[in-house]
Design a protein around this motif. Structure first.
Motif, PDB file in Angstrom:
ATOM      1  N   UNK A  32      -0.157  53.897  73.469  1.00  0.00           N
ATOM      2  CA  UNK A  32       1.126  53.708  72.784  1.00  0.00           C
ATOM      3  C   UNK A  32       1.706  52.317  72.992  1.00  0.00           C
ATOM      4  N   UNK A  33       1.500  51.738  74.167  1.00  0.00           N
ATOM      5  CA  UNK A  33       2.081  50.415  74.412  1.00  0.00           C
ATOM      6  C   UNK A  33       1.377  49.326  73.602  1.00  0.00           C
ATOM      7  N   UNK A  34       0.214  49.638  73.043  1.00  0.00           N
ATOM      8  CA  UNK A  34      -0.491  48.674  72.212  1.00  0.00           C
ATOM      9  C   UNK A  34      -0.194  48.852  70.724  1.00  0.00           C
ATOM     10  N   UNK A  35       0.596  49.850  70.386  1.00  0.00           N
ATOM     11  CA  UNK A  35       0.931  50.097  68.990  1.00  0.00           C
ATOM     12  C   UNK A  35       1.892  49.022  68.473  1.00  0.00           C
ATOM     13  N   UNK A  36       1.789  48.669  67.188  1.00  0.00           N
ATOM     14  CA  UNK A  36       2.662  47.626  66.634  1.00  0.00           C
ATOM     15  C   UNK A  36       4.144  47.938  66.755  1.00  0.00           C
ATOM     16  N   UNK A  37       4.521  49.195  66.658  1.00  0.00           N
ATOM     17  CA  UNK A  37       5.944  49.530  66.746  1.00  0.00           C
ATOM     18  C   UNK A  37       6.500  49.195  68.126  1.00  0.00           C
ATOM     19  N   UNK A  38       5.728  49.425  69.180  1.00  0.00           N
ATOM     20  CA  UNK A  38       6.166  49.073  70.532  1.00  0.00           C
ATOM     21  C   UNK A  38       6.259  47.563  70.705  1.00  0.00           C
ATOM     22  N   UNK A  39       5.285  46.860  70.177  1.00  0.00           N
ATOM     23  CA  UNK A  39       5.283  45.408  70.309  1.00  0.00           C
ATOM     24  C   UNK A  39       6.441  44.800  69.512  1.00  0.00           C
ATOM     25  N   UNK A  40       6.764  45.393  68.366  1.00  0.00           N
ATOM     26  CA  UNK A  40       7.880  44.889  67.566  1.00  0.00           C
ATOM     27  C   UNK A  40       9.206  45.126  68.280  1.00  0.00           C
ATOM     28  N   UNK A  41       9.335  46.263  68.960  1.00  0.00           N
ATOM     29  CA  UNK A  41      10.548  46.522  69.743  1.00  0.00           C
ATOM     30  C   UNK A  41      10.705  45.478  70.843  1.00  0.00           C
ATOM     31  N   UNK A  42       9.606  45.124  71.475  1.00  0.00           N
ATOM     32  CA  UNK A  42       9.655  44.117  72.541  1.00  0.00           C
ATOM     33  C   UNK A  42       9.996  42.741  71.974  1.00  0.00           C
ATOM     34  N   UNK A  43       9.607  42.486  70.741  1.00  0.00           N
ATOM     35  CA  UNK A  43       9.864  41.202  70.110  1.00  0.00           C
ATOM     36  C   UNK A  43      11.290  41.107  69.573  1.00  0.00           C
ATOM     37  N   UNK A  44      11.897  42.228  69.267  1.00  0.00           N
ATOM     38  CA  UNK A  44      13.204  42.238  68.628  1.00  0.00           C
ATOM     39  C   UNK A  44      14.311  41.663  69.527  1.00  0.00           C
ATOM     40  N   UNK A  45      14.332  42.026  70.793  1.00  0.00           N
ATOM     41  CA  UNK A  45      15.384  41.545  71.701  1.00  0.00           C
ATOM     42  C   UNK A  45      15.351  40.027  71.864  1.00  0.00           C
ATOM     43  N   UNK A  46      14.189  39.410  72.145  1.00  0.00           N
ATOM     44  CA  UNK A  46      14.185  37.942  72.233  1.00  0.00           C
ATOM     45  C   UNK A  46      14.545  37.273  70.903  1.00  0.00           C
ATOM     46  N   UNK A  47      14.167  37.895  69.795  1.00  0.00           N
ATOM     47  CA  UNK A  47      14.503  37.329  68.492  1.00  0.00           C
ATOM     48  C   UNK A  47      16.021  37.312  68.290  1.00  0.00           C
TER      49      UNK A  47
END
Length: 89
Positions: A32-47
């Motif tokens: 699950x941590x490699x799924x795009x939705x998880x990675x996008x969530x991690x990218x959203x805060x710094x963005x």
């Protein structure tokens, strides 16, 4: 002799079953941590943080407003397209 083989097989099968039950949540989390939705969530805060810093820089006069608007609009469009692709799946 036959009974001893059965007991060993039972022990091996029991250990494998327990390992499968114990390892299933770990493996699921790794996948699950490699799924795009998880990675996008991690990218959203710094963005969002970057967007706030850039807006503050424009307000302070460090960056030209037109230049920032073009860059941020292009980046937001790309991220929204990715977000739409991920949530449609």
């Amino acid at each position: 002799m036959l009974d001893e083989g059965y007991n060993i097989w039972g022990a091996v099968a029991g250990v494998l079953g327990i390992m499968r039950i114990a390892l299933a949540p770990i493996v699921r989390r790794l996948i699950n941590c490699q799924m795009p939705s998880e990675k996008l969530r991690a990218l959203n805060a710094p963005f969002l943080e970057t967007e706030q810093h850039l807006t503050a820089s424009v307000n302070d006069g460090l960056i030209e407003h037109d230049q920032l608007c073009l860059i941020m609009w292009t980046t937001k469009c790309c991220i929204e397209k990715l977000r739409a692709k991920i949530h449609d799946r």
